[in-house]
Design a protein around this motif. Sequence first.
Motif, PDB file in Angstrom:
ATOM      1  N   THR A  95       0.834  -1.210   0.000  1.00 21.15           N
ATOM      2  CA  THR A  95       0.000   0.000   0.000  1.00 21.15           C
ATOM      3  C   THR A  95       0.867   1.258   0.000  1.00 21.15           C
ATOM      4  O   THR A  95       0.357   2.351  -0.185  1.00 21.15           O
ATOM      5  CB  THR A  95      -0.933   0.021   1.220  1.00 21.15           C
ATOM      6  OG1 THR A  95      -0.149  -0.089   2.410  1.00 21.15           O
ATOM      7  CG2 THR A  95      -1.918  -1.133   1.150  1.00 21.15           C
ATOM      8  N   ASP A  96       2.158   1.097   0.234  1.00 19.00           N
ATOM      9  CA  ASP A  96       3.086   2.222   0.149  1.00 19.00           C
ATOM     10  C   ASP A  96       4.478   1.671  -0.176  1.00 19.00           C
ATOM     11  O   ASP A  96       4.669   0.475  -0.282  1.00 19.00           O
ATOM     12  CB  ASP A  96       3.085   3.046   1.451  1.00 19.00           C
ATOM     13  CG  ASP A  96       3.462   2.201   2.675  1.00 19.00           C
ATOM     14  OD1 ASP A  96       4.311   1.303   2.558  1.00 19.00           O
ATOM     15  OD2 ASP A  96       2.883   2.463   3.742  1.00 19.00           O
ATOM     16  N   GLU A  97       5.468   2.559  -0.343  1.00 19.04           N
ATOM     17  CA  GLU A  97       6.817   2.119  -0.737  1.00 19.04           C
ATOM     18  C   GLU A  97       7.478   1.239   0.311  1.00 19.04           C
ATOM     19  O   GLU A  97       8.237   0.346  -0.015  1.00 19.04           O
ATOM     20  CB  GLU A  97       7.696   3.338  -1.040  1.00 19.04           C
ATOM     21  CG  GLU A  97       7.369   3.956  -2.375  1.00 19.04           C
ATOM     22  CD  GLU A  97       8.424   4.983  -2.779  1.00 19.04           C
ATOM     23  OE1 GLU A  97       9.604   4.796  -2.446  1.00 19.04           O
ATOM     24  OE2 GLU A  97       8.037   5.962  -3.428  1.00 19.04           O
ATOM     25  N   GLU A  98       7.196   1.488   1.576  1.00 16.86           N
ATOM     26  CA  GLU A  98       7.817   0.689   2.630  1.00 16.86           C
ATOM     27  C   GLU A  98       7.360  -0.731   2.558  1.00 16.86           C
ATOM     28  O   GLU A  98       8.012  -1.692   2.739  1.00 16.86           O
ATOM     29  CB  GLU A  98       7.476   1.268   4.009  1.00 16.86           C
ATOM     30  CG  GLU A  98       8.244   0.589   5.123  1.00 16.86           C
ATOM     31  CD  GLU A  98       7.933   1.176   6.495  1.00 16.86           C
ATOM     32  OE1 GLU A  98       8.011   0.430   7.464  1.00 16.86           O
ATOM     33  OE2 GLU A  98       7.609   2.358   6.567  1.00 16.86           O
TER      34      GLU A  98
END
Length: 98
Positions: A95-98
């Motif tokens: 859901t995000d880059e991490e």
Amino acid sequence: MSPPPNPEALVIGAGIVGAAVARELAEGGLRVCVIDPGELGGGATAEGMGHIVVMDESAPELALTHLSMRIWDEWALRMPADCEYERRGTLWLATDEE
């Protein structure tokens, strides 16, 4: 299927845990009776799917979940023909880059 006469062990639930417990007890020589509400149209047995996901957050977790999958694969070979067994993959979406 009728329960064994004079069961020595009673297992409530035929999901992944109940089935494993009943199997171990039976292989240990006990007469086992399994009661599952799924037979009456309820319970969580059909919902659980016996889904095992290999997790890799730590080395022990990865080893345990990998072993669990291997055991299920071995059990599948001994299951009656009318038992459903499917090996599936899992897709994880970020859901995000991490």
